[in-house]
Design an enzyme around this catalytic site. Structure first.
Site, mmCIF file in Angstrom:
data_model
loop_
_atom_site.group_PDB
_atom_site.id
_atom_site.type_symbol
_atom_site.label_atom_id
_atom_site.label_comp_id
_atom_site.label_asym_id
_atom_site.label_seq_id
_atom_site.Cartn_x
_atom_site.Cartn_y
_atom_site.Cartn_z
ATOM 1 C CB SER A 199 -24.746 33.250 -18.429
ATOM 2 O OG SER A 199 -25.187 34.161 -18.192
ATOM 3 C CE1 TYR A 206 -24.224 33.358 -13.154
ATOM 4 C CE2 TYR A 206 -24.858 34.823 -13.688
ATOM 5 C CZ TYR A 206 -24.866 33.243 -14.223
ATOM 6 O OH TYR A 206 -25.803 32.529 -15.056
HETATM 7 N N1 LIG Z 1 -32.341 32.947 -15.094
HETATM 8 C C1 LIG Z 1 -31.453 33.817 -15.659
HETATM 9 O O1 LIG Z 1 -31.551 34.903 -16.447
HETATM 10 C C2 LIG Z 1 -29.922 32.732 -16.342
HETATM 11 C C3 LIG Z 1 -29.760 33.517 -17.229
HETATM 12 C C4 LIG Z 1 -28.312 33.106 -18.115
HETATM 13 C C5 LIG Z 1 -28.380 31.577 -17.608
HETATM 14 N N2 LIG Z 1 -28.809 30.995 -16.631
HETATM 15 C C6 LIG Z 1 -28.438 29.430 -15.886
HETATM 16 O O2 LIG Z 1 -29.203 28.621 -16.240
HETATM 17 C C7 LIG Z 1 -28.990 27.694 -15.526
HETATM 18 C C8 LIG Z 1 -31.013 27.809 -15.099
HETATM 19 O O3 LIG Z 1 -31.025 28.937 -14.545
HETATM 20 P P1 LIG Z 1 -32.544 29.149 -13.568
HETATM 21 O O4 LIG Z 1 -32.881 30.985 -14.101
HETATM 22 O O5 LIG Z 1 -33.198 27.781 -14.016
HETATM 23 O O6 LIG Z 1 -32.679 29.469 -11.975
HETATM 24 P P2 LIG Z 1 -33.016 28.551 -10.925
HETATM 25 O O7 LIG Z 1 -34.133 28.663 -11.270
HETATM 26 O O8 LIG Z 1 -32.479 28.896 -9.724
HETATM 27 O O9 LIG Z 1 -32.492 27.253 -10.795
HETATM 28 C C9 LIG Z 1 -31.917 26.428 -10.174
HETATM 29 C C10 LIG Z 1 -31.589 24.812 -10.512
HETATM 30 O O10 LIG Z 1 -30.349 24.526 -9.949
HETATM 31 C C11 LIG Z 1 -30.179 23.466 -9.430
HETATM 32 N N3 LIG Z 1 -29.490 23.257 -8.878
HETATM 33 C C12 LIG Z 1 -28.426 24.632 -7.761
HETATM 34 N N4 LIG Z 1 -27.557 23.855 -6.846
HETATM 35 C C13 LIG Z 1 -27.279 23.046 -6.947
HETATM 36 C C14 LIG Z 1 -26.361 21.642 -6.253
HETATM 37 N N5 LIG Z 1 -25.470 21.444 -5.635
HETATM 38 N N6 LIG Z 1 -26.976 20.080 -7.140
HETATM 39 C C15 LIG Z 1 -28.095 20.357 -7.996
HETATM 40 N N7 LIG Z 1 -29.110 21.200 -8.268
HETATM 41 C C16 LIG Z 1 -28.326 22.327 -7.888
HETATM 42 C C17 LIG Z 1 -31.726 24.145 -8.255
HETATM 43 O O11 LIG Z 1 -32.042 22.827 -7.273
HETATM 44 P P3 LIG Z 1 -31.925 22.726 -6.138
HETATM 45 O O12 LIG Z 1 -32.078 24.249 -5.248
HETATM 46 O O13 LIG Z 1 -33.168 21.408 -5.978
HETATM 47 O O14 LIG Z 1 -30.571 21.619 -5.598
HETATM 48 C C18 LIG Z 1 -31.944 24.565 -9.522
HETATM 49 O O15 LIG Z 1 -32.961 23.416 -9.934
HETATM 50 C C19 LIG Z 1 -28.422 28.247 -14.433
HETATM 51 O O16 LIG Z 1 -27.118 27.253 -15.262
HETATM 52 C C20 LIG Z 1 -27.992 29.151 -14.665
HETATM 53 O O17 LIG Z 1 -26.791 30.438 -14.136
HETATM 54 C C21 LIG Z 1 -29.505 32.039 -16.421
#
Ligand SMILES: NC(=O)c1ccc[n+]([C@@H]2O[C@H](COP(=O)([O-])OP(=O)(O)OC[C@H]3O[C@@H](n4cnc5c(N)ncnc54)[C@H](OP(=O)(O)O)[C@@H]3O)[C@@H](O)[C@H]2O)c1
Length: 251
Positions: A132, A145
């Site tokens: 991020s 975070y």
């Molecule tokens: N959205 C943003 O603004 C943003 C910005 C920068 C970086 N990011 C990063 O990008 C990545 C994805 O973000 P996103 O926005 O797509 O988030 P999201 O929609 O909340 O998806 C998170 C994913 O991680 C999985 N997960 C969480 N805990 C887990 C565990 N213990 N074991 C296995 N899987 C797990 C969840 O699946 P289950 O709940 O089914 O396990 C889900 O598929 C993350 O690392 C986030 O920090 C996001």
């Protein structure tokens, strides 16, 4: 007959992970998508033809069993992660910080360690980790975070140094504001109005597909080209604290 390359994508049940599965399938990868929620994974498998496995990345033994069941892995996308809570340092719940460290840092460590032998064994491996912009910049209410993402960045940078001399690329993709279905909702403990307010007035935050396109880009480059760190933000966000809310593009 050419054999398709295998890509493991974590956090495949939604957001950036599911979009990455859809995008890499188009590039001919044999995908294995993992996350905890089986219903969502099965729907993605039906839609894309990807293989899916339920897996909690914080459970190291389960991750090792998962890895033992794979014959090959050419690309690993460490995407699973998230933010829990937006309180100040003074008010934060240490359990939220622990959970963030467990999934963003230890989860990434578990999968990377478990799949490294396969990534080393193939013709050339690639590890892409989604950190991020919070991995390099801090902001109010983001302490836990940001601490976890800084640590995940440290893991990636250290790994690149330690693998120097081996044909395994180590890439970091660091997105700014991405509007996914659940990220802000999870961070704000299910408060849909506060989650919507995060993106209010922002003309086109990044989408999960935008980040997936970046992953496909870095993976698709020739194997000797290693993008160390790709920082990607929406045009409306010039820096962490410099976010334009209002129209940006002509209709
Ligand atoms: N959205 C943003 O603004 C943003 C910005 C920068 C970086 N990011 C990063 O990008 C990545 C994805 O973000 P996103 O926005 O797509 O988030 P999201 O929609 O909340 O998806 C998170 C994913 O991680 C999985 N997960 C969480 N805990 C887990 C565990 N213990 N074991 C296995 N899987 C797990 C969840 O699946 P289950 O709940 O089914 O396990 C889900 O598929 C993350 O690392 C986030 O920090 C996001």
């Amino acid at each position: 007959m050419s054999v398709s390359r295998v890509a493991v994508v974590t956090g495949a049940s939604g957001g950036i992970g599911a979009a990455t599965v859809r995008r890499l399938v188009k590039d001919g990868f044999d995908i294995v998508g993992v996350a905890r929620r089986t219903g969502r994974l099965e729907a993605l498998a039906d839609e894309t033809g990807a293989r899916v496995r339920p897996l909690d990345l914080t459970d190291q033994d389960a991750v090792l069993r998962f890895a033992a069941g794979l014959d090959a892995c050419d690309v690993l996308v460490n995407n699973a992660g998230g933010a829990f809570g937006a309180e100040s340092v003074a008010a934060a719940d240490p359990d939220d910080w622990r959970r963030m460290y467990e999934v963003n840092v230890l989860g990434t460590l578990h999968v990377t360690q478990a799949l490294l032998p396969l990534l080393r064994a193939g013709a050339g491996g690639t590890i892409v980790t989604i950190t991020s912009t919070a991995a390099s910049v801090n902001y109010e209410g983001g302490g836990g975070y940001s601490a976890a993402k800084h640590a995940e960045h440290a893991l990636v940078e250290t790994l690149r140094l330690e693998l120097n001399g081996e044909p395994v690329r180590v890439v970091e993709v660091a997105p700014g504001m991405v509007r996914t279905e659940e990220f802000a909702l999870n961070r704000l403990r299910g408060d849909a109005a506060r989650a919507a307010a995060v993106y209010e007035g922002v003309d086109r935050p990044l989408t999960a597909d935008d980040v997936a396109e970046c992953v496909a880009l870095v993976v698709g480059l020739p194997q000797h080209v290693n993008v160390d760190r790709l920082v990607v933000r929406p045009l409306a966000q010039a820096a962490q604290h410099r976010l334009h809310r209002g129209p940006l593009f002509r209709p």
